[in-house]
Design a protein around this motif. Structure first.
Motif, mmCIF file in Angstrom:
data_model
loop_
_atom_site.group_PDB
_atom_site.id
_atom_site.type_symbol
_atom_site.label_atom_id
_atom_site.label_comp_id
_atom_site.label_asym_id
_atom_site.label_seq_id
_atom_site.Cartn_x
_atom_site.Cartn_y
_atom_site.Cartn_z
ATOM 1 N N ILE A 83 32.790 52.723 29.988
ATOM 2 C CA ILE A 83 32.543 51.485 30.720
ATOM 3 C C ILE A 83 33.604 51.329 31.807
ATOM 4 C CG2 ILE A 83 31.368 50.323 28.814
ATOM 5 C CD1 ILE A 83 33.954 48.845 28.196
ATOM 6 N N ASP A 84 33.317 50.511 32.783
ATOM 7 C CA ASP A 84 34.239 50.198 33.880
ATOM 8 C C ASP A 84 34.556 51.375 34.792
ATOM 9 O OD1 ASP A 84 34.397 47.636 32.789
ATOM 10 O OD2 ASP A 84 36.240 48.067 31.709
ATOM 11 N N ASN A 110 26.637 56.125 30.988
ATOM 12 C CA ASN A 110 27.346 54.929 31.414
ATOM 13 C C ASN A 110 26.307 53.867 31.687
ATOM 14 O OD1 ASN A 110 28.604 52.872 32.894
ATOM 15 N ND2 ASN A 110 30.066 54.292 33.772
ATOM 16 N N ARG A 140 32.889 52.022 24.882
ATOM 17 C CA ARG A 140 32.320 51.241 23.793
ATOM 18 C C ARG A 140 31.634 52.226 22.867
ATOM 19 N NH1 ARG A 140 33.325 46.264 23.942
ATOM 20 N NH2 ARG A 140 31.718 45.501 22.575
ATOM 21 N N ASN A 144 31.774 42.215 24.272
ATOM 22 C CA ASN A 144 31.713 42.939 25.539
ATOM 23 C C ASN A 144 32.474 42.146 26.597
ATOM 24 O OD1 ASN A 144 31.072 44.787 27.472
ATOM 25 N ND2 ASN A 144 28.917 44.283 27.558
ATOM 26 N N SER A 192 27.125 50.929 32.940
ATOM 27 C CA SER A 192 27.704 50.034 33.940
ATOM 28 C C SER A 192 27.905 48.628 33.384
ATOM 29 C CB SER A 192 26.826 49.983 35.193
ATOM 30 O OG SER A 192 26.686 51.261 35.724
ATOM 31 N N GLY A 193 28.494 48.549 32.209
ATOM 32 C CA GLY A 193 28.796 47.264 31.605
ATOM 33 C C GLY A 193 27.623 46.594 30.928
#
Length: 109
Positions: free
Chosen positions: A45-46, A9, A73, A108, A11-12
């Motif tokens: 993500i998220d 991950n 993603r 994104n 984290s964006g």
């Protein structure tokens, strides 16, 4: 599928050019299992995959969902999606399995 405790991950922080595609899994209020595999790399993500008990390893994600939304993603192409409700009935035979949306080449968010 062999489970691997490795969770990925960013984290964006995924860059559009590295992971330009998006798969979204939407729970329908019934506990269900999902497995998503892609030909490239895949990242949740998220959400924190460890907190959500989702295994993400390379191009495969596996976990459970009841309500809510999980987003991943990915690079490459969608290879396989497997959805099974709490009774073990696979999609599309079960109206309770989650909805899955796949979008290619999305920015994104």
């Amino acid at each position: 599928m062999t489970r691997n405790s490795t969770a990925q991950n960013r984290s964006g922080a995924a860059k559009d050019d590295e992971l330009p595609n998006l798969v979204t899994i939407v729970g329908r209020g019934v506990p269900s299992n999902f497995e998503v595999s892609v030909s490239g790399d895949l990242e949740m993500i998220d959400a924190d995959p460890k907190a959500e008990a989702t295994v993400v390893n390379g191009g495969v994600a596996e976990g459970t969902i009841d309500t809510g939304v999980y987003r991943f993603r990915f690079s490459g192409e969608m290879a396989n999606v497997r959805l099974v409700d709490w009774n073990g009935v696979a999609a599309p035979d079960s109206p309770s399995t989650p909805n899955v949306h796949v979008d290619y080449g999305v920015a994104n968010r």
